[in-house]
Design a protein around this motif. Structure first.
Motif, PDB file in Angstrom:
ATOM      1  N   ARG A   9       0.831  -1.215   0.000  1.00  0.00           N
ATOM      2  CA  ARG A   9       0.000   0.000   0.000  1.00  0.00           C
ATOM      3  C   ARG A   9       0.863   1.262   0.000  1.00  0.00           C
ATOM      4  NH1 ARG A   9      -5.489  -0.022  -0.609  1.00  0.00           N
ATOM      5  NH2 ARG A   9      -6.528  -1.612   0.636  1.00  0.00           N
ATOM      6  N   PRO A  37      -5.626   1.040   7.337  1.00  0.00           N
ATOM      7  CA  PRO A  37      -6.371  -0.056   7.961  1.00  0.00           C
ATOM      8  C   PRO A  37      -5.998  -1.391   7.319  1.00  0.00           C
ATOM      9  CG  PRO A  37      -7.840   1.601   6.991  1.00  0.00           C
ATOM     10  CD  PRO A  37      -6.470   1.877   6.493  1.00  0.00           C
ATOM     11  N   GLY A  40      -8.245  -5.662   2.377  1.00  0.00           N
ATOM     12  CA  GLY A  40      -8.169  -5.341   0.961  1.00  0.00           C
ATOM     13  C   GLY A  40      -6.861  -5.796   0.359  1.00  0.00           C
ATOM     14  N   PHE A  41      -6.805  -5.675  -0.969  1.00  0.00           N
ATOM     15  CA  PHE A  41      -5.628  -6.143  -1.691  1.00  0.00           C
ATOM     16  C   PHE A  41      -5.053  -5.045  -2.574  1.00  0.00           C
ATOM     17  CE2 PHE A  41      -8.522  -9.731  -0.984  1.00  0.00           C
ATOM     18  CZ  PHE A  41      -7.706 -10.520  -0.192  1.00  0.00           C
ATOM     19  N   GLY A  42      -5.614  -3.853  -2.502  1.00  0.00           N
ATOM     20  CA  GLY A  42      -5.196  -2.759  -3.374  1.00  0.00           C
ATOM     21  C   GLY A  42      -3.840  -2.202  -2.964  1.00  0.00           C
ATOM     22  N   GLN A  44      -3.142   1.227  -3.620  1.00  0.00           N
ATOM     23  CA  GLN A  44      -3.237   2.685  -3.507  1.00  0.00           C
ATOM     24  C   GLN A  44      -3.196   3.137  -2.051  1.00  0.00           C
ATOM     25  OE1 GLN A  44      -7.181   4.214  -4.319  1.00  0.00           O
ATOM     26  NE2 GLN A  44      -8.025   2.173  -4.029  1.00  0.00           N
ATOM     27  N   LYS A  60      -8.621   7.998  -0.047  1.00  0.00           N
ATOM     28  CA  LYS A  60      -8.043   7.059  -1.008  1.00  0.00           C
ATOM     29  C   LYS A  60      -7.392   7.905  -2.095  1.00  0.00           C
ATOM     30  CE  LYS A  60     -10.709   3.385  -2.033  1.00  0.00           C
ATOM     31  NZ  LYS A  60     -11.925   2.508  -2.197  1.00  0.00           N
ATOM     32  N   ALA A 106     -16.149  10.335   4.659  1.00  0.00           N
ATOM     33  CA  ALA A 106     -16.352  10.410   6.118  1.00  0.00           C
ATOM     34  C   ALA A 106     -15.736   9.178   6.782  1.00  0.00           C
ATOM     35  CB  ALA A 106     -17.839  10.495   6.434  1.00  0.00           C
ATOM     36  N   LEU A 108     -15.270   6.156   9.252  1.00  0.00           N
ATOM     37  CA  LEU A 108     -16.089   5.245  10.055  1.00  0.00           C
ATOM     38  C   LEU A 108     -15.197   4.681  11.145  1.00  0.00           C
ATOM     39  CD1 LEU A 108     -17.773   3.379   7.069  1.00  0.00           C
ATOM     40  CD2 LEU A 108     -18.884   5.058   8.555  1.00  0.00           C
ATOM     41  N   HIS A 112     -13.823  -4.365  11.193  1.00  0.00           N
ATOM     42  CA  HIS A 112     -14.616  -5.057  10.180  1.00  0.00           C
ATOM     43  C   HIS A 112     -15.658  -5.894  10.920  1.00  0.00           C
ATOM     44  CE1 HIS A 112     -11.927  -3.802   7.096  1.00  0.00           C
ATOM     45  NE2 HIS A 112     -10.880  -4.394   7.641  1.00  0.00           N
ATOM     46  N   ARG A 202     -17.383  -8.049   0.951  1.00  0.00           N
ATOM     47  CA  ARG A 202     -16.604  -8.939   1.824  1.00  0.00           C
ATOM     48  C   ARG A 202     -16.494  -8.221   3.161  1.00  0.00           C
ATOM     49  NH1 ARG A 202     -12.126  -8.336  -2.349  1.00  0.00           N
ATOM     50  NH2 ARG A 202     -11.317  -6.936  -0.740  1.00  0.00           N
ATOM     51  N   ASP A 204     -13.969  -7.207   4.670  1.00  0.00           N
ATOM     52  CA  ASP A 204     -13.016  -6.084   4.682  1.00  0.00           C
ATOM     53  C   ASP A 204     -13.505  -4.905   3.843  1.00  0.00           C
ATOM     54  OD1 ASP A 204     -11.646  -8.265   2.646  1.00  0.00           O
ATOM     55  OD2 ASP A 204     -11.409  -6.218   1.935  1.00  0.00           O
ATOM     56  N   ASN A 205     -14.654  -5.057   3.192  1.00  0.00           N
ATOM     57  CA  ASN A 205     -15.275  -3.906   2.539  1.00  0.00           C
ATOM     58  C   ASN A 205     -16.496  -3.430   3.325  1.00  0.00           C
ATOM     59  OD1 ASN A 205     -13.406  -3.527   0.539  1.00  0.00           O
ATOM     60  ND2 ASN A 205     -14.426  -4.868  -0.930  1.00  0.00           N
ATOM     61  N   ASP A 218     -15.908   0.921   0.105  1.00  0.00           N
ATOM     62  CA  ASP A 218     -15.318   0.453  -1.152  1.00  0.00           C
ATOM     63  C   ASP A 218     -16.383   0.194  -2.223  1.00  0.00           C
ATOM     64  OD1 ASP A 218     -13.454  -0.259  -2.964  1.00  0.00           O
ATOM     65  OD2 ASP A 218     -12.676  -2.002  -1.894  1.00  0.00           O
TER      66      ASP A 218
HETATM   67  N1  LIG Z   1     -14.851   5.449   5.383  1.00  0.00           N
HETATM   68  C1  LIG Z   1     -13.985   4.661   6.008  1.00  0.00           C
HETATM   69  N2  LIG Z   1     -13.652   4.892   7.300  1.00  0.00           N
HETATM   70  C2  LIG Z   1     -12.754   4.089   7.940  1.00  0.00           C
HETATM   71  N3  LIG Z   1     -12.144   3.043   7.369  1.00  0.00           N
HETATM   72  C3  LIG Z   1     -12.440   2.768   6.093  1.00  0.00           C
HETATM   73  C4  LIG Z   1     -13.368   3.556   5.345  1.00  0.00           C
HETATM   74  N4  LIG Z   1     -13.448   3.036   4.089  1.00  0.00           N
HETATM   75  C5  LIG Z   1     -12.628   1.980   4.059  1.00  0.00           C
HETATM   76  N5  LIG Z   1     -12.010   1.803   5.252  1.00  0.00           N
HETATM   77  C6  LIG Z   1     -11.006   0.783   5.600  1.00  0.00           C
HETATM   78  O1  LIG Z   1      -9.935   0.873   4.653  1.00  0.00           O
HETATM   79  C7  LIG Z   1      -9.742  -0.372   3.982  1.00  0.00           C
HETATM   80  C8  LIG Z   1      -9.408  -0.089   2.522  1.00  0.00           C
HETATM   81  O2  LIG Z   1     -10.446   0.706   1.960  1.00  0.00           O
HETATM   82  P1  LIG Z   1     -11.105   0.294   0.578  1.00  0.00           P
HETATM   83  O3  LIG Z   1     -11.586  -1.107   0.677  1.00  0.00           O
HETATM   84  O4  LIG Z   1     -12.114   1.324   0.236  1.00  0.00           O
HETATM   85  O5  LIG Z   1      -9.838   0.445  -0.356  1.00  0.00           O
HETATM   86  P2  LIG Z   1      -9.391  -0.346  -1.651  1.00  0.00           P
HETATM   87  O6  LIG Z   1      -7.969  -0.015  -1.901  1.00  0.00           O
HETATM   88  O7  LIG Z   1     -10.374  -0.040  -2.713  1.00  0.00           O
HETATM   89  O8  LIG Z   1      -9.538  -1.808  -1.228  1.00  0.00           O
HETATM   90  P3  LIG Z   1      -9.367  -3.137  -2.052  1.00  0.00           P
HETATM   91  O9  LIG Z   1      -8.022  -3.550  -1.687  1.00  0.00           O
HETATM   92  O10 LIG Z   1     -10.478  -3.962  -1.485  1.00  0.00           O
HETATM   93  O11 LIG Z   1      -9.549  -2.817  -3.511  1.00  0.00           O
HETATM   94  C9  LIG Z   1     -11.050  -1.141   4.175  1.00  0.00           C
HETATM   95  O12 LIG Z   1     -10.781  -2.512   4.203  1.00  0.00           O
HETATM   96  C10 LIG Z   1     -11.523  -0.637   5.526  1.00  0.00           C
HETATM   97  O13 LIG Z   1     -10.853  -1.342   6.570  1.00  0.00           O
END
Ligand SMILES: Nc1ncnc2c1ncn2[C@@H]1O[C@H](COP(=O)(O)OP(=O)(O)OP(=O)(O)O)[C@@H](O)[C@H]1O
Ligand SMILES: [Mg+2]
Length: 313
Positions: A9, A37, A40-42, A44, A60, A106, A108, A112, A202, A204-205, A218
């Motif tokens: 990340r 946090p 996820g697997f992204g 970014q 993000k 915002a 949260l 999870h 999932r 984690d989303n 997500d």
């Molecule tokens: N609004 C939020 N407030 C607090 N924590 C959040 C919020 N949105 C996401 N998260 C946390 O951040 C992590 C990553 O966010 P998100 O899933 O949106 O990113 P992503 O890079 O798109 O993920 P993925 O790897 O699933 O593609 C989530 O697993 C969750 O734990």
């Protein structure tokens, strides 16, 4: 200042200074902490920012030539048009500078959800899905997603495995490839519908916010489709969390999002399971550690559920 992110990340300090400054100006305070946090697997930036004012915000961000930026902008558009009461955080803004784009959401506060049988979070999630899919998506939502191809509608995998069965495919599955590819082939014709689809549900989303309860995050894959997609996607996740395929098959039979569309639900489950079985065998992407191992586990859970639906055992 920042806690260490999971491998792969981007961190807050990787974001170009002009964009960081722009975000601090927009948020009205400087960032004093940035926590990545788990989940996820992204690759970014996905970070919870703490501001000098004490307020928190979730951000993000990625370079504009990274496909994740389009996905983030899609998510921001969707967050803005979800109907009131949808289980989603509010969009706070989109900011661009130095060839990067950041979406501010915002924050949260909470873990999870626990989808194991011991927890009430699974029940809360099914209730949210019932509410989300019980009526057609609002016009503004449909207009916002119509130009983005639906990832859910394009899921498949058994066709590819049938054409060229991999050596590590178990004998039982190998003998069933025709049947599974046939079930999956029904999916594209059934994949259309007018309901809100999160598209990547999932644990984690989702975040179990201390005030709002279980909330979906997500929304990058959000689309419209038949009501069953999110419920049927969530089902194998519950098996991974410890539920039996029999219990989850019963739940799908009874849940309002899936009860009236058994064929569509089965076709979708076949396509999703085929997608996992196929993708789990691809080379691991360098910046997404753990993805292939997860897909192997999900593939097994999805097939166990599909089997229960087809055979009752
Ligand atoms: N609004 C939020 N407030 C607090 N924590 C959040 C919020 N949105 C996401 N998260 C946390 O951040 C992590 C990553 O966010 P998100 O899933 O949106 O990113 P992503 O890079 O798109 O993920 P993925 O790897 O699933 O593609 C989530 O697993 C969750 O734990
Ligand atoms: Mg995610």
């Amino acid at each position: 200042m920042s806690s260490l992110p999971p491998v792969g990340r981007l961190r807050w300090t990787d974001v170009p200074t002009p964009l960081r400054t722009r975000l601090e100006t927009a948020l009205g305070s400087s960032v004093v902490d940035a926590v990545t946090p788990a989940g996820g697997f992204g690759h970014q930036l996905a970070a919870a920012l703490t501001l000098a004012s004490g307020r928190r915000a979730f951000v993000k961000a990625a370079p504009d030539d990274d496909p994740l930026t389009d996905a983030n902008v899609h998510e921001a558009t969707v967050l803005d048009v979800l109907p009131p009461g949808a289980p989603a955080p509010k969009l706070l803004g989109i900011h661009r500078a130095a060839g990067w784009t950041a979406v501010v959401i915002a924050h949260l506060d909470g873990p999870h959800p626990d989808l194991s049988p011991a927890s009430g979070d699974g029940g809360q999630t099914w209730a949210l899905l019932d509410k989300l899919t019980s009526s057609p998506a609002p016009t503004a939502y449909t207009a916002a997603v119509v130009g983005t191809p639906s990832g859910a509608a394009g899921l498949h995998g058994w066709d590819v495995l049938l054409a060229n069965p991999p050596g590590d495919l178990g004998l039982v599955v190998r003998h069933r490839l025709h049947e599974l590819a046939e079930l999956e082939a029904a999916w594209p014709a059934l994949a259309h519908g007018d309901r809100i689809v999160h598209g990547d549900l999932r644990a984690d989303n989702m975040v179990r916010d201390h005030h709002l309860g279980v909330t979906f995050v997500d929304w990058a894959h959000a689309t419209t489709g038949p009501a069953c997609i999110d419920a049927a996607s969530l089902a194998p996740q519950l098996i991974l969390a410890g539920h039996t395929p029999a219990d989850i098959a019963r739940l799908l039979q009874d849940h309002p999002a899936t009860a009236n569309s058994p064929e569509t639900t089965t076709a979708f489950l076949a396509a999703l399971t085929g997608h996992w079985h196929r993708n789990a065998r691809k080379p691991a992407p360098p910046r997404a550690p753990g993805l292939r191992a997860y897909q192997h586990r999900a593939a097994a859970a999805g097939l166990a559920l599909l089997d229960y639906r087809l055979t009752g055992r």
